[in-house]
Scaffold this motif. Structure first.
Motif, short mmCIF file in Angstrom:
data_model
loop_
_atom_site.label_atom_id
_atom_site.label_comp_id
_atom_site.label_asym_id
_atom_site.label_seq_id
_atom_site.Cartn_x
_atom_site.Cartn_y
_atom_site.Cartn_z
N GLN A 52 0.80 -1.22 0.00
CA GLN A 52 0.00 0.00 0.00
C GLN A 52 0.84 1.28 0.00
O GLN A 52 0.34 2.34 -0.34
N GLY A 53 2.10 1.16 0.41
CA GLY A 53 2.97 2.33 0.52
C GLY A 53 2.89 2.96 1.90
O GLY A 53 3.89 3.37 2.46
N GLU A 54 1.67 3.02 2.45
CA GLU A 54 1.45 3.51 3.80
C GLU A 54 0.13 2.96 4.32
O GLU A 54 -0.70 2.46 3.54
N ALA A 55 -0.07 3.02 5.62
CA ALA A 55 -1.32 2.53 6.21
C ALA A 55 -1.55 3.22 7.54
O ALA A 55 -0.61 3.53 8.28
N ARG A 56 -2.82 3.47 7.86
CA ARG A 56 -3.17 4.02 9.15
C ARG A 56 -3.10 2.91 10.20
O ARG A 56 -3.50 1.77 9.95
N ILE A 57 -2.60 3.26 11.37
CA ILE A 57 -2.42 2.26 12.42
C ILE A 57 -3.75 1.67 12.87
O ILE A 57 -3.85 0.45 13.08
N ASP A 58 -4.79 2.50 12.99
CA ASP A 58 -6.08 1.94 13.42
C ASP A 58 -6.67 1.00 12.37
O ASP A 58 -7.34 0.02 12.70
N ASP A 59 -6.39 1.26 11.09
CA ASP A 59 -6.84 0.35 10.03
C ASP A 59 -6.12 -0.99 10.13
O ASP A 59 -6.70 -2.05 9.87
N ARG A 110 -6.92 -7.82 13.33
CA ARG A 110 -7.72 -8.25 14.50
C ARG A 110 -6.87 -8.38 15.76
O ARG A 110 -6.86 -9.40 16.44
N VAL A 111 -6.12 -7.32 16.03
CA VAL A 111 -5.32 -7.26 17.26
C VAL A 111 -5.65 -5.96 17.98
O VAL A 111 -6.24 -5.04 17.41
N SER A 112 -5.23 -5.87 19.24
CA SER A 112 -5.45 -4.65 20.00
C SER A 112 -4.51 -3.55 19.51
O SER A 112 -3.49 -3.82 18.87
N LEU A 113 -4.84 -2.31 19.84
CA LEU A 113 -3.99 -1.18 19.48
C LEU A 113 -2.62 -1.32 20.12
O LEU A 113 -1.59 -1.03 19.49
N MET A 114 -2.57 -1.79 21.36
CA MET A 114 -1.29 -1.98 22.04
C MET A 114 -0.42 -3.03 21.33
O MET A 114 0.78 -2.84 21.12
N THR A 115 -1.06 -4.13 20.91
CA THR A 115 -0.31 -5.17 20.19
C THR A 115 0.21 -4.63 18.87
O THR A 115 1.36 -4.88 18.49
N MET A 116 -0.61 -3.88 18.16
CA MET A 116 -0.18 -3.34 16.87
C MET A 116 0.99 -2.38 17.05
O MET A 116 1.96 -2.41 16.27
N HIS A 117 0.93 -1.51 18.06
CA HIS A 117 2.07 -0.60 18.30
C HIS A 117 3.33 -1.39 18.62
O HIS A 117 4.43 -1.02 18.18
N LEU A 174 9.16 -3.55 13.92
CA LEU A 174 9.51 -3.39 12.51
C LEU A 174 10.26 -2.08 12.27
O LEU A 174 11.18 -2.03 11.44
N ALA A 175 9.88 -1.03 12.98
CA ALA A 175 10.57 0.26 12.83
C ALA A 175 12.00 0.18 13.35
O ALA A 175 12.92 0.76 12.74
N GLU A 176 12.21 -0.53 14.45
CA GLU A 176 13.56 -0.69 14.99
C GLU A 176 14.46 -1.43 14.02
O GLU A 176 15.67 -1.20 13.96
N ARG A 177 13.88 -2.32 13.23
CA ARG A 177 14.64 -3.05 12.21
C ARG A 177 14.74 -2.28 10.90
O ARG A 177 15.24 -2.80 9.91
N ARG A 178 14.24 -1.05 10.90
CA ARG A 178 14.27 -0.17 9.73
C ARG A 178 13.61 -0.82 8.51
O ARG A 178 14.07 -0.70 7.38
N LEU A 179 12.48 -1.49 8.78
CA LEU A 179 11.71 -2.10 7.71
C LEU A 179 10.50 -1.25 7.33
O LEU A 179 9.92 -1.43 6.27
N LEU A 180 10.12 -0.33 8.20
CA LEU A 180 9.12 0.67 7.88
C LEU A 180 9.32 1.89 8.78
O LEU A 180 10.07 1.85 9.74
N ARG A 181 8.64 2.98 8.44
CA ARG A 181 8.77 4.23 9.18
C ARG A 181 7.46 4.49 9.93
O ARG A 181 6.39 4.55 9.31
N LYS A 182 7.53 4.63 11.24
CA LYS A 182 6.34 4.86 12.05
C LYS A 182 6.17 6.35 12.28
O LYS A 182 7.05 7.03 12.81
N LEU A 183 4.99 6.86 11.89
CA LEU A 183 4.70 8.28 12.01
C LEU A 183 3.48 8.46 12.91
O LEU A 183 2.99 7.52 13.52
N GLY A 220 0.08 8.29 13.84
CA GLY A 220 -1.16 7.69 13.40
C GLY A 220 -1.06 6.79 12.19
O GLY A 220 -2.06 6.20 11.76
N LYS A 221 0.14 6.68 11.59
CA LYS A 221 0.26 5.84 10.39
C LYS A 221 1.69 5.33 10.27
O LYS A 221 2.60 5.74 11.01
#
Length: 281
Positions: A37-44, A50-57, A63-72, A74-75
């Motif tokens: 997708q290139g980017e995605a909203r965290i709540d989406d 089907r996980v909690s917001l805490m689990t998703m964060h 993944l961000a620590e491994r420099r596989l994506l950039r966390k901004l 809300g997205k």
């Protein structure tokens, strides 16, 4: 009696923690989705998987620590193609079911006793595993991973040159010189990016290697999973029309299929089991 029932109820209500393997698979599927997708909203993402917001964060932080994506705020965003391509452990697992189906289809184009060239693309590793079961093959490759998979099961010619740990393979003038000295019955190549039939790679030496693979074989086969379409990278290395056959998945965009047909390339569309089902945390 009632005490026993109480203990049983407490045990049944306790939430089972998923295994490390399940967590890692979910994170790989999250990364896969964000790359597509290139980017995605965290709540989406929490809804999709089907996980909690805490689990998703927690997953996104990993993944961000491994420099596989950039966390901004809300997205999250995918890094450019070159960064994703260097994440070899994740590339191996992306679209695994589709790549297995592509490998099975590609192997049907190989006959016992042939000389086969296979490049270092992870898309081709399922094919490489199947080549080990075909009698009397000679396999030429620049991939150390492929050479290790084949071991002593077939005659392996390893094209050595400048070693890239990011791709676990070799490229450069030495590899090109060796390829120019051989003749293969069939060559299999995959790509980093395809846009309306045009092929791209982020590294010049590897782009040149893929051009060379076209010159050395009687039959040339391009094997591409659907996620590579609609993308570009720095160096162009020809187009789909340069190949005799394109083997791809059922989710490949219609416009890309049409571009290949217009270029005169034969196409084999492979069906596979859909991936990326949601996970319970």
């Amino acid at each position: 009696m009632s005490g026993g029932t109480g203990v049983g109820s407490s045990s049944g209500d306790r939430k089972t923690r998923p295994s490390d393997a399940v967590v890692e698979q979910r994170r790989q599927d999250i990364l896969d989705h964000v790359i597509e997708q290139g980017e995605a909203r965290i709540d989406d993402l929490t809804t999709r998987f089907r996980v909690s917001l805490m689990t998703m964060h927690r997953d996104l932080d990993d993944l961000a620590e491994r420099r596989l994506l950039r966390k901004l705020r809300g997205k999250v965003e995918a890094y450019p193609a070159l960064t994703i391509e260097t994440a070899a452990r994740f590339r191996d697992t992306l679209h695994h079911g589709e790549k297995e189906a592509l490998g099975e289809a590609a192997a049907k184009h190989v006959q016992p006793g042939q000389t086969v060239f296979v490049d270092d693309s992870t898309t081709l590793l399922p094919l490489v595993k199947r080549l080990a079961e075909i009698d009397a093959l000679t396999v030429v490759t620049n991939s150390l991973h492929a050479a290790r998979l084949l071991g002593s099961k077939v005659d392996v010619v390893l094209a050595g040159g400048r070693y890239s740990p990011e791709y676990d393979s070799c490229a450069g003038p030495e590899v090109l010189n060796l390829l120019d000295s051989i003749r293969a019955d069939v060559s299999f190549v995959s790509v980093t990016a395809v846009a309306v039939g045009r092929l791209f790679h982020p590294d010049r030496d590897y782009a040149e290697l893929k051009k060379a693979a076209l010159r050395i074989a009687n039959q040339t086969v391009l094997v591409v999973d659907h996620s590579k379409f609609g993308r570009t990278a720095t160096y162009a290395h020809g187009d789909v029309g340069d190949y005799d056959l394109l083997i791809t998945g059922q989710a490949t965009p219609t416009e890309e299929i049409e571009a290949a047909l217009n270029a005169g390339t034969s196409i084999e569309i492979v069906e596979h089991v859909a991936e990326g089902q949601p996970y319970d945390s």
